[in-house]
Design an enzyme around this catalytic site. Structure first.
Site, PDB file in Angstrom:
ATOM      1  N   ASP A  81      23.170  42.105  29.970  1.00 31.16           N
ATOM      2  CA  ASP A  81      24.491  41.674  30.421  1.00 31.16           C
ATOM      3  C   ASP A  81      24.717  40.200  30.087  1.00 31.16           C
ATOM      4  O   ASP A  81      25.813  39.825  29.672  1.00 31.16           O
ATOM      5  CB  ASP A  81      24.668  41.903  31.929  1.00 31.16           C
ATOM      6  CG  ASP A  81      26.035  41.410  32.380  1.00 31.16           C
ATOM      7  OD1 ASP A  81      27.043  41.950  31.884  1.00 31.16           O
ATOM      8  OD2 ASP A  81      26.100  40.469  33.177  1.00 31.16           O
ATOM      9  N   HIS A 140      30.027  40.395  44.896  1.00 28.63           N
ATOM     10  CA  HIS A 140      30.469  40.103  43.534  1.00 28.63           C
ATOM     11  C   HIS A 140      31.968  40.327  43.437  1.00 28.63           C
ATOM     12  O   HIS A 140      32.511  41.260  44.019  1.00 28.63           O
ATOM     13  CB  HIS A 140      29.760  40.994  42.513  1.00 28.63           C
ATOM     14  CG  HIS A 140      29.645  40.333  41.180  1.00 28.63           C
ATOM     15  ND1 HIS A 140      28.586  39.510  40.862  1.00 28.63           N
ATOM     16  CD2 HIS A 140      30.441  40.345  40.103  1.00 28.63           C
ATOM     17  CE1 HIS A 140      28.753  39.053  39.631  1.00 28.63           C
ATOM     18  NE2 HIS A 140      29.875  39.544  39.149  1.00 28.63           N
ATOM     19  N   ARG A 200      31.644  38.968  25.181  1.00 33.49           N
ATOM     20  CA  ARG A 200      32.932  39.519  25.653  1.00 33.49           C
ATOM     21  C   ARG A 200      33.925  38.414  25.950  1.00 33.49           C
ATOM     22  O   ARG A 200      35.123  38.550  25.709  1.00 33.49           O
ATOM     23  CB  ARG A 200      32.706  40.379  26.907  1.00 33.49           C
ATOM     24  CG  ARG A 200      32.027  41.711  26.605  1.00 33.49           C
ATOM     25  CD  ARG A 200      31.622  42.430  27.892  1.00 33.49           C
ATOM     26  NE  ARG A 200      32.752  42.639  28.771  1.00 33.49           N
ATOM     27  CZ  ARG A 200      32.683  42.544  30.110  1.00 33.49           C
ATOM     28  NH1 ARG A 200      31.557  42.246  30.705  1.00 33.49           N
ATOM     29  NH2 ARG A 200      33.761  42.756  30.833  1.00 33.49           N
ATOM     30  N   SER A 233      28.759  45.666  33.953  1.00 29.58           N
ATOM     31  CA  SER A 233      28.341  44.263  33.989  1.00 29.58           C
ATOM     32  C   SER A 233      28.053  43.824  35.422  1.00 29.58           C
ATOM     33  O   SER A 233      27.031  43.191  35.715  1.00 29.58           O
ATOM     34  CB  SER A 233      29.446  43.394  33.374  1.00 29.58           C
ATOM     35  OG  SER A 233      29.283  42.044  33.704  1.00 29.58           O
ATOM     36  N   LYS A 253      23.832  43.767  37.311  1.00 33.99           N
ATOM     37  CA  LYS A 253      23.288  42.523  37.891  1.00 33.99           C
ATOM     38  C   LYS A 253      22.896  42.746  39.353  1.00 33.99           C
ATOM     39  O   LYS A 253      21.895  42.235  39.815  1.00 33.99           O
ATOM     40  CB  LYS A 253      24.343  41.407  37.842  1.00 33.99           C
ATOM     41  CG  LYS A 253      24.569  40.831  36.458  1.00 33.99           C
ATOM     42  CD  LYS A 253      25.347  39.549  36.536  1.00 33.99           C
ATOM     43  CE  LYS A 253      26.836  39.772  36.692  1.00 33.99           C
ATOM     44  NZ  LYS A 253      27.569  39.967  35.451  1.00 33.99           N
TER      45      LYS A 253
HETATM   46  N1  URA Z   1      32.239  39.850  36.629  1.00 37.56           N
HETATM   47  C1  URA Z   1      31.159  40.217  35.923  1.00 37.56           C
HETATM   48  O1  URA Z   1      30.041  39.904  36.270  1.00 37.56           O
HETATM   49  N2  URA Z   1      31.356  40.940  34.820  1.00 37.56           N
HETATM   50  C2  URA Z   1      32.577  41.314  34.387  1.00 37.56           C
HETATM   51  O2  URA Z   1      32.669  41.979  33.389  1.00 37.56           O
HETATM   52  C3  URA Z   1      33.700  40.917  35.139  1.00 37.56           C
HETATM   53  C4  URA Z   1      33.510  40.172  36.266  1.00 37.56           C
END
Ligand code: URA
Length: 431
Positions: free
Chosen positions: A161, A82, A168, A183, A187
Site C-alpha cells: 500500500d 481511519h 495513486r 488501501s 493497513k
Molecule cells: N486513505 C487511505 O489510506 N487510502 C486511500 O486510498 C484513501 C484514504
C-alpha cells in the site's frame, strides 16, 4: 504469469483470481513489477472496478505483503481509526491524544496527502524532528510506554500500500472504491487493530461524492474487517465543505492544537468528540457513546489531551516547543484576507475546490518526488448556513508565490456560494 497479462485482463473487465492479484502485488513490492505497470493496473481498476471478492483478495494480499503486527503483548485491546480522506481533515491529530488521555492506548499508521485531500503525515512533519518512520519495535515500545503513537507506514507493514498509495496520488487513481477500501483496510489489518472506527466521508470534497457510494464503501470495509475477525464501526460524515476552518499542513496542525486547548471550530470539535466516543466504546473504556463523549470533553477541559499531544510529539523526536508556541510553525510569506463580495447566507463552500487550491499553493504533490510546503494553505472563516455581510473576511490565503495566490483567490472565491434565503447548516454525520 506476466504482469502485463494481468493488466490486460483488468483492462478488458475480467475478474482477477487471488493468485493473479498475489503475483502482481508481490511482484510490485519485490520490484519485478514496475511503477508504470502498477499505475496502469490502478487505472484499469479505477475504470473497471473490482468485485467484492477481488477487493477482499487485494486487501488481504496487501496486508500480508509485509509483517502482520501482533499487539496482544503490548495493549489489552487495540483500537484504531481511519478516515477515507477529505479536506481539512486533521481529526487524528486531535482524536488520538484525546482517546489516549482517556486511558485507551492508541497507535495509528497514517498516510500522506492523496490527491486533493491532505495527509496526517505531511501535517505531522510541520514540526521539526518529528519522526514518522518508526520500526515495528519502536512503534510497540512507544505504544506500551506512552500510550500513543502516530506514525507512517513502516517499511515492514503493508509495504504494497505504501508504494501504491504514492503512485495513486499522482496518477489520477485515487477515486476508486476497491482501491480505497483495500488501501485503508490492509493497513488496519496489518497494524494489529482488534477494533476499527472508519470515518467514511461523503460529499463534494470526498472521494465518495454520494451518500449511496459512501455507504457501499463503508459496508465493503466493514465486511472485509469482519472476515478478518475485527470489530468495525463505520461512521458516515459530511465532506461537502472543509472540516473545521484550516486547510494546509501547519495551519491544520495549529487548529488541532487549539482544539486540544479547548478552542477550535465548533464542527471540528463536535466531529472529534463523536469519533473519540466511538473509539472509547469499542475499546471498552466507556459504556456508551454519551459516557465516551463526556470522557473526551473532560480530557480537553482538564488539559490531559493536550498533554498527551506533547507526549506524542516528544516521543517521536519532534520539537515540543512548537506545540506550546504555535507561532513557531512555518509561516507563508504572503497572508491575504479575502472579503465577502456580497451580503447573504453561505450556501456552499466547495470542499474539493478548496482542497485543490491548497495543493496549487504547494500543500500537496503533483509528482511523487515533490516536496510539500508546510506553511501554505487556506483558512475559511464561514461555514454553510452562516450569514455574512459584504466586506467582512471570508477566507485567508497563506501563500509563498504571488501568482499562485492570485489563482487561488479566484478559485476559493468561486468555491463560495451565497443565498438571500436562510440556509440550514450541513449535518456533521449521516445515518
Ligand atoms: N486513505 C487511505 O489510506 N487510502 C486511500 O486510498 C484513501 C484514504
Amino acid at each position: 504469469m506476466r504482469a502485463v497479462d494481468i493488466i490486460i485482463k483488468k483492462r478488458d473487465k475480467g475478474e482477477l483470481t487471488r493468485e493473479e492479484i498475489e503475483f502482481f502485488i508481490n511482484g510490485f513490492v519485490a520490484g519485478d513489477v514496475t511503477d508504470y505497470q502498477a499505475s496502469a493496473f490502478a487505472m484499469a481498476v479505477v475504470l473497471n472496478g473490482m468485485t467484492p471478492q477481488e477487493t477482499t483478495d487485494l486487501t488481504l494480499v496487501m496486508a500480508h505483503s509485509g509483517q502482520m503486527l501482533d499487539l496482544s503483548d503490548t495493549v489489552d485491546f487495540a483500537v484504531d481509526k481511519h478516515s477515507s480522506g477529505g479536506v481539512g481533515d486533521k481529526t487524528s491529530l486531535a482524536v488520538l491524544p484525546i482517546v489516549a488521555a482517556c486511558g485507551l492506548p492508541v497507535g495509528k499508521m497514517s498516510g500522506r496527502g492523496l490527491g486533493f485531500s491532505g495527509g496526517t503525515l505531511d501535517k505531522l512533519e510541520s514540526i521539526p524532528g518529528y519522526r514518522v518512520n518508526l520500526s515495528t519495535d519502536e512503534f510497540k515500545k512507544q505504544l506500551k510506554d506512552k500510550g500513543v503513537v502516530l506514525a507512517g507506514q513502516s517499511l515492514d507493514l503493508a509495504p504494497a500500500d505504501g508504494k501504491l498509495y504514492a503512485l495513486r496520488d499522482v496518477t489520477g487513481t485515487v477515486q476508486s472504491m476497491p482501491l480505497i477500501a483495500s488501501s485503508i483496510m490492509c493497513k488496519k489489518l496489518a497494524g494489529g487493530a482488534n477494533a476499527i472506527v472508519l470515518d467514511v466521508k461523503t460529499g463534494l470534497g470526498a472521494f465518495m461524492e454520494t451518500l449511496d457510494d459512501a455507504r457501499v464503501l463503508a459496508n465493503l470495509m466493514v465486511d472485509i474487517g469482519k472476515l478478518a475477525g475485527r470489530e468495525v464501526v463505520a461512521l458516515l460524515s459530511d465532506m461537502n465543505q472543509p472540516l473545521g476552518n484550516a486547510v494546509g499542513n501547519s495551519l491544520e496542525f495549529i487548529e488541532a492544537i487549539e482544539t486540544l486547548q479547548g478552542g477550535g471550530p465548533k464542527d471540528f470539535v463536535e466531529h472529534c468528540l463523536h469519533v473519540s466516543a466511538h473509539m472509547l466504546v469499542l475499546g471498552k473504556r466507556a459504556k456508551g457513546l454519551a459516557e465516551g463523549r463526556v470522557m473526551a470533553e473532560k480530557s480537553i477541559a482538564n488539559g490531559s489531551a493536550f498533554e498527551k499531544l506533547r507526549v506524542l510529539v516528544e516521543a517521536q523526536g519532534g520539537d515540543v516547543s512548537y506545540v506550546d508556541d504555535t507561532s513557531k510553525f512555518p509561516r507563508a510569506k504572503f497572508v491575504e484576507v479575502v472579503n465577502a463580495p456580497r451580503n447573504g447566507s453561505i450556501s456552499q463552500v466547495q470542499a474539493r475546490s478548496v482542497g485543490e487550491a491548497s495543493v496549487t499553493l504547494g500543500a500537496g504533490r503533483a509528482k511523487k518526488s515533490d516536496p510539500v510546503d508546510r506553511s501554505v494553505g487556506i483558512i475559511i472563516h464561514h461555514k454553510v448556513g452562516d450569514k455574512v455581510e459584504k466586506g467582512e473576511p471570508l477566507f485567508t490565503i497563506h501563500a509563498n508565490d504571488e501568482t499562485k495566490l492570485a489563482e487561488v483567490r479566484e478559485v476559493v472565491l468561486a468555491a463560495h456560494s451565497f443565498s438571500d434565503d436562510v440556509v440550514a447548516p450541513l449535518p456533521l454525520f449521516y445515518t
